[in-house]
Scaffold this motif. Sequence first.
Motif, mmCIF file in Angstrom:
data_model
loop_
_atom_site.group_PDB
_atom_site.id
_atom_site.type_symbol
_atom_site.label_atom_id
_atom_site.label_comp_id
_atom_site.label_asym_id
_atom_site.label_seq_id
_atom_site.Cartn_x
_atom_site.Cartn_y
_atom_site.Cartn_z
ATOM 1 N N TYR A 114 0.856 -1.181 0.000
ATOM 2 C CA TYR A 114 0.000 0.000 0.000
ATOM 3 C C TYR A 114 0.893 1.232 0.000
ATOM 4 N N VAL A 115 0.465 2.241 -0.732
ATOM 5 C CA VAL A 115 1.238 3.470 -0.813
ATOM 6 C C VAL A 115 0.884 4.336 0.393
ATOM 7 N N LEU A 116 1.873 4.608 1.218
ATOM 8 C CA LEU A 116 1.665 5.295 2.496
ATOM 9 C C LEU A 116 2.100 6.749 2.426
ATOM 10 N N ARG A 117 1.500 7.559 3.259
ATOM 11 C CA ARG A 117 1.938 8.951 3.376
ATOM 12 C C ARG A 117 3.403 9.026 3.816
ATOM 13 N N ASN A 118 3.776 8.122 4.701
ATOM 14 C CA ASN A 118 5.144 8.065 5.190
ATOM 15 C C ASN A 118 5.993 7.354 4.134
ATOM 16 N N GLN A 119 6.572 8.150 3.227
ATOM 17 C CA GLN A 119 7.293 7.565 2.098
ATOM 18 C C GLN A 119 8.551 6.824 2.541
ATOM 19 N N VAL B 92 3.742 -5.810 -5.881
ATOM 20 C CA VAL B 92 2.389 -5.485 -6.322
ATOM 21 C C VAL B 92 2.009 -4.140 -5.705
ATOM 22 N N ILE B 93 1.768 -3.152 -6.550
ATOM 23 C CA ILE B 93 1.359 -1.832 -6.072
ATOM 24 C C ILE B 93 -0.148 -1.691 -6.268
ATOM 25 N N THR B 94 -0.861 -1.500 -5.169
ATOM 26 C CA THR B 94 -2.303 -1.307 -5.222
ATOM 27 C C THR B 94 -2.597 0.165 -5.482
ATOM 28 N N VAL B 95 -3.337 0.443 -6.559
ATOM 29 C CA VAL B 95 -3.542 1.832 -6.979
ATOM 30 C C VAL B 95 -4.991 2.285 -6.870
ATOM 31 N N ASP B 96 -5.879 1.430 -6.348
ATOM 32 C CA ASP B 96 -7.297 1.792 -6.292
ATOM 33 C C ASP B 96 -7.751 2.119 -4.869
ATOM 34 N N LEU B 97 -6.819 2.535 -4.023
ATOM 35 C CA LEU B 97 -7.150 2.765 -2.620
ATOM 36 C C LEU B 97 -6.520 4.058 -2.091
ATOM 37 N N PRO B 98 -6.868 5.219 -2.686
ATOM 38 C CA PRO B 98 -6.343 6.466 -2.117
ATOM 39 C C PRO B 98 -6.915 6.745 -0.733
ATOM 40 N N SER C 280 -2.237 11.276 -2.650
ATOM 41 C CA SER C 280 -1.552 12.075 -3.674
ATOM 42 C C SER C 280 -0.718 11.210 -4.617
ATOM 43 N N PHE C 281 -0.670 9.892 -4.398
ATOM 44 C CA PHE C 281 0.134 9.011 -5.246
ATOM 45 C C PHE C 281 -0.391 9.073 -6.680
ATOM 46 N N ASP C 282 0.527 9.305 -7.638
ATOM 47 C CA ASP C 282 0.113 9.483 -9.026
ATOM 48 C C ASP C 282 1.075 8.750 -9.962
ATOM 49 N N TRP C 283 0.906 8.973 -11.267
ATOM 50 C CA TRP C 283 1.709 8.268 -12.258
ATOM 51 C C TRP C 283 3.197 8.580 -12.107
ATOM 52 N N GLU C 284 3.510 9.808 -11.755
ATOM 53 C CA GLU C 284 4.927 10.167 -11.575
ATOM 54 C C GLU C 284 5.547 9.365 -10.432
ATOM 55 N N GLN D 283 8.556 6.310 -10.273
ATOM 56 C CA GLN D 283 9.675 6.199 -9.338
ATOM 57 C C GLN D 283 9.790 4.784 -8.786
ATOM 58 N N VAL D 284 8.627 4.173 -8.505
ATOM 59 C CA VAL D 284 8.645 2.785 -8.035
ATOM 60 C C VAL D 284 9.231 1.886 -9.117
ATOM 61 N N ARG D 285 8.805 2.108 -10.348
ATOM 62 C CA ARG D 285 9.325 1.302 -11.458
ATOM 63 C C ARG D 285 10.849 1.450 -11.580
ATOM 64 N N GLU D 286 11.336 2.651 -11.382
ATOM 65 C CA GLU D 286 12.766 2.914 -11.503
ATOM 66 C C GLU D 286 13.556 2.247 -10.378
ATOM 67 N N ARG D 287 13.009 2.203 -9.188
ATOM 68 C CA ARG D 287 13.760 1.722 -8.029
ATOM 69 C C ARG D 287 13.586 0.230 -7.762
ATOM 70 N N TRP D 288 12.472 -0.353 -8.209
ATOM 71 C CA TRP D 288 12.255 -1.782 -7.963
ATOM 72 C C TRP D 288 12.843 -2.583 -9.117
ATOM 73 N N PRO D 289 13.799 -3.492 -8.861
ATOM 74 C CA PRO D 289 14.535 -4.136 -9.948
ATOM 75 C C PRO D 289 13.884 -5.391 -10.527
#
Length: 396
Positions: A140-145, A164-170, A242-246, A250-256
């Motif tokens: 889950y994408v958290l406020r605490n990055q 697995v990044i869940t994107v339907d739960l802002p 506030s998690f968005d495509w940008e 970043q996740v795509r860039e950092r996760w190998p």
Amino acid sequence: MRSSVSRPRTLAACHSIEDLRGMAQRRLPRSIFDFFDGGAEDESALAANRTAFERHRLAPRVLVDVAQAQPTTRLFDRPMGMPMAIGPTGGLGFGWRDADLHLARAAARHDIPFTLSSSGTASIEAVAQASSGRLWFQAYVLRNQEFFWKMVQRAEHANFEALVITVDLPVGGKRERDFRNHFSVPFRITRRNAVDFALHPRWTLDLLRRGIPAFENLRGLEMAAKSATEIASSVGRSYDPSFDWERLAQVRERWPRRLIVKGISRGDDARRACELGCDAIVVSNHGGRQLDGAVATLDALPEVVSAVGGRIPVLLDGGIRRGTDVAKALALGASAVLLGRATLFGVAAAGPAGADKALDILRDEFLRTLQLCGAADPRALTHELIRSPRTTKETT
């Protein structure tokens, strides 16, 4: 529609996922069962996931040699025992102690991936130690990055195959069953749920003896929390709207390793995920637990599959209860499905034996469906096998 079956008392009496659901319902306090079983608001999205499977019908081929039919497939260039993976489910330990570990081991025995939820009740490290199978971690994408990235690093160090990044739960959904049952974490003892707990002494005694399971991967998320249960209750307000495509880039860039995006139901979003470099998409409406009125996942699947155009695998979750459901999803273009409540009901009903039972039932039903549809393996499940109300009307 759910069948009006009785609630079995023994695992041997369970012959379907609905039977396991009934056994879990008998064993668990109502508030705990409804936390797993329920959806948001009027639960129309929850119901729609099932009715979508019921609307679509199979038109089997006949006179095909299926004597050696096999349910095996491949995903990410690796073999799978069947086109299913166990999807992320939070709070499993509320249903059965160490349920995450039991499901991870059962998945390994059936040669399918297991996905650990960030709100699971076993840690990343404990699951990696318990299972030699394919492991995915859902974040889950958290406020605490900073905390979020530490979880991702832990999954990488533990050699998880995919993120697995869940994107339907802002934000969290409105689950009214929980309100009516006075369910909260930490648990608040009220007259209603005290009676509920007292009527289920085995479950309650385990809780009293061993304590309330915690969301192990979220320990330390709220530094002001004084107990594990307070940590669990803070998760809903910790999501980052506030998690968005940008940020996903970043996740795509950092996760190998493999990156799976879960929660897409539109073709335009699917195309963008492909362009960003994601390795797979899960068509999902979060099991009907967040946005009520959302499109049923099986109905959304063809648009997403068309948009992806074969560039990456498309998976589906939501409402899988039968082997025929798996076959219909594959015939409409899915590469595999994620199991949520189906395996949850199994492990909540009977622990490790129930986890295996759920997977055994689905494997048997799926293999039987392959043979009855004239398909020697999952690749033979094509769109020509599907009849829906629209296609039936058009062809008559």
